[in-house]
Design a protein around this motif. Structure first.
Motif, PDB file in Angstrom:
ATOM      1  N   ILE A  34       7.039  -4.813  -3.145  1.00 47.71           N
ATOM      2  CA  ILE A  34       8.111  -3.815  -3.291  1.00 47.71           C
ATOM      3  C   ILE A  34       8.089  -2.869  -2.104  1.00 47.71           C
ATOM      4  O   ILE A  34       9.132  -2.573  -1.510  1.00 47.71           O
ATOM      5  CB  ILE A  34       7.952  -3.040  -4.619  1.00 47.71           C
ATOM      6  N   SER A  35       6.906  -2.405  -1.743  1.00 52.34           N
ATOM      7  CA  SER A  35       6.769  -1.470  -0.614  1.00 52.34           C
ATOM      8  C   SER A  35       7.281  -2.075   0.682  1.00 52.34           C
ATOM      9  O   SER A  35       7.954  -1.406   1.470  1.00 52.34           O
ATOM     10  CB  SER A  35       5.307  -1.051  -0.451  1.00 52.34           C
ATOM     11  N   LEU A  36       6.975  -3.350   0.910  1.00 51.71           N
ATOM     12  CA  LEU A  36       7.449  -4.019   2.125  1.00 51.71           C
ATOM     13  C   LEU A  36       8.967  -4.118   2.161  1.00 51.71           C
ATOM     14  O   LEU A  36       9.562  -4.106   3.240  1.00 51.71           O
ATOM     15  CB  LEU A  36       6.829  -5.416   2.240  1.00 51.71           C
ATOM     16  N   SER A  37       9.595  -4.195   0.999  1.00 49.94           N
ATOM     17  CA  SER A  37      11.064  -4.284   0.989  1.00 49.94           C
ATOM     18  C   SER A  37      11.702  -2.962   1.381  1.00 49.94           C
ATOM     19  O   SER A  37      12.891  -2.917   1.670  1.00 49.94           O
ATOM     20  CB  SER A  37      11.575  -4.755  -0.373  1.00 49.94           C
ATOM     21  N   TYR A  38      10.929  -1.885   1.407  1.00 53.79           N
ATOM     22  CA  TYR A  38      11.436  -0.580   1.810  1.00 53.79           C
ATOM     23  C   TYR A  38      10.880  -0.132   3.148  1.00 53.79           C
ATOM     24  O   TYR A  38      11.091   1.001   3.549  1.00 53.79           O
ATOM     25  CB  TYR A  38      11.118   0.470   0.740  1.00 53.79           C
ATOM     26  N   SER A  39      10.155  -0.995   3.828  1.00 55.30           N
ATOM     27  CA  SER A  39       9.521  -0.608   5.073  1.00 55.30           C
ATOM     28  C   SER A  39       9.520  -1.767   6.049  1.00 55.30           C
ATOM     29  O   SER A  39       9.289  -2.906   5.667  1.00 55.30           O
ATOM     30  CB  SER A  39       8.076  -0.179   4.788  1.00 55.30           C
TER      31      SER A  39
END
Length: 182
Positions: A34-39
């Protein structure tokens, strides 16, 4: 030892370091995804991931239903990513104007793109466009909710989303042209 989610939550509520460690390892990939999808940056995604877990462990006593853990982790992670962007990114309000989307980019290309291709194309968006695109298209937030969370106008949210979609259409077309040229 394999713990059930219920056992993990119970242990985490008692502040058991072992249970917190096992929980972290079990859900690390989910939260990091999830974090990678925002960064665009893996280091930033790791920072968002770790902050999300800290927030989760700080509020674990509120968990009543262990079956909602993934949904709760997702919400905490998305909110953590939003908080990061609010603190570190100055959104410039966009004027309320529509962007004409040329018909030449209307391509049904999904069947020709793999998951990794789609993620790579989304990661090429500007950070503000990527954030709004993910919140609207992936998380299902309304423009009003996005505007409230990011401190921008609803019109700005719409413009960021429209620009993201235009850019994605261009990127998909370029990708397909490169693919056909092989």
């Amino acid at each position: 030892m394999n713990y059930t989610d219920e056992e993990l939550i119970s242990g985490c509520k008692r502040r058991s370091v072992k249970h917190e460690e096992v929980f972290y390892k079990k859900y690390y990939g989910y939260v990091m995804g999830i974090s990678l999808s925002y960064s665009k940056d893996r280091d930033l995604a790791l920072e968002i991931t770790n902050d999300a877990f800290l927030k989760f462990f700080g509020t674990i006593k509120k968990v009543e239903n262990f079956q909602t853990i993934k949904a709760w982790l997702r919400r905490i992670t998305v909110n953590t990513a939003i908080d990061y962007y609010r603190r570190n990114k100055k959104f410039q309000n966009q004027s309320d104007f529509e962007i004409d989307i040329p018909n030449q980019y209307e391509v049904n290309a999904i069947s020709n793109l793999g998951y990794e291709d789609i993620i790579r194309l989304i990661n090429q968006l500007q950070e503000d466009q990527k954030l709004v695109f993910n919140l609207y298209e992936i998380e299902g937030f309304s423009h009003k909710e996005i505007a409230d969370r990011l401190g921008i106008t609803e019109g700005s949210s719409r413009v960021y989303l429209t620009r993201a979609k235009v850019k994605l259409r261009q990127l998909v077309q370029t990708h397909l042209n490169e693919y056909e040229g092989r």
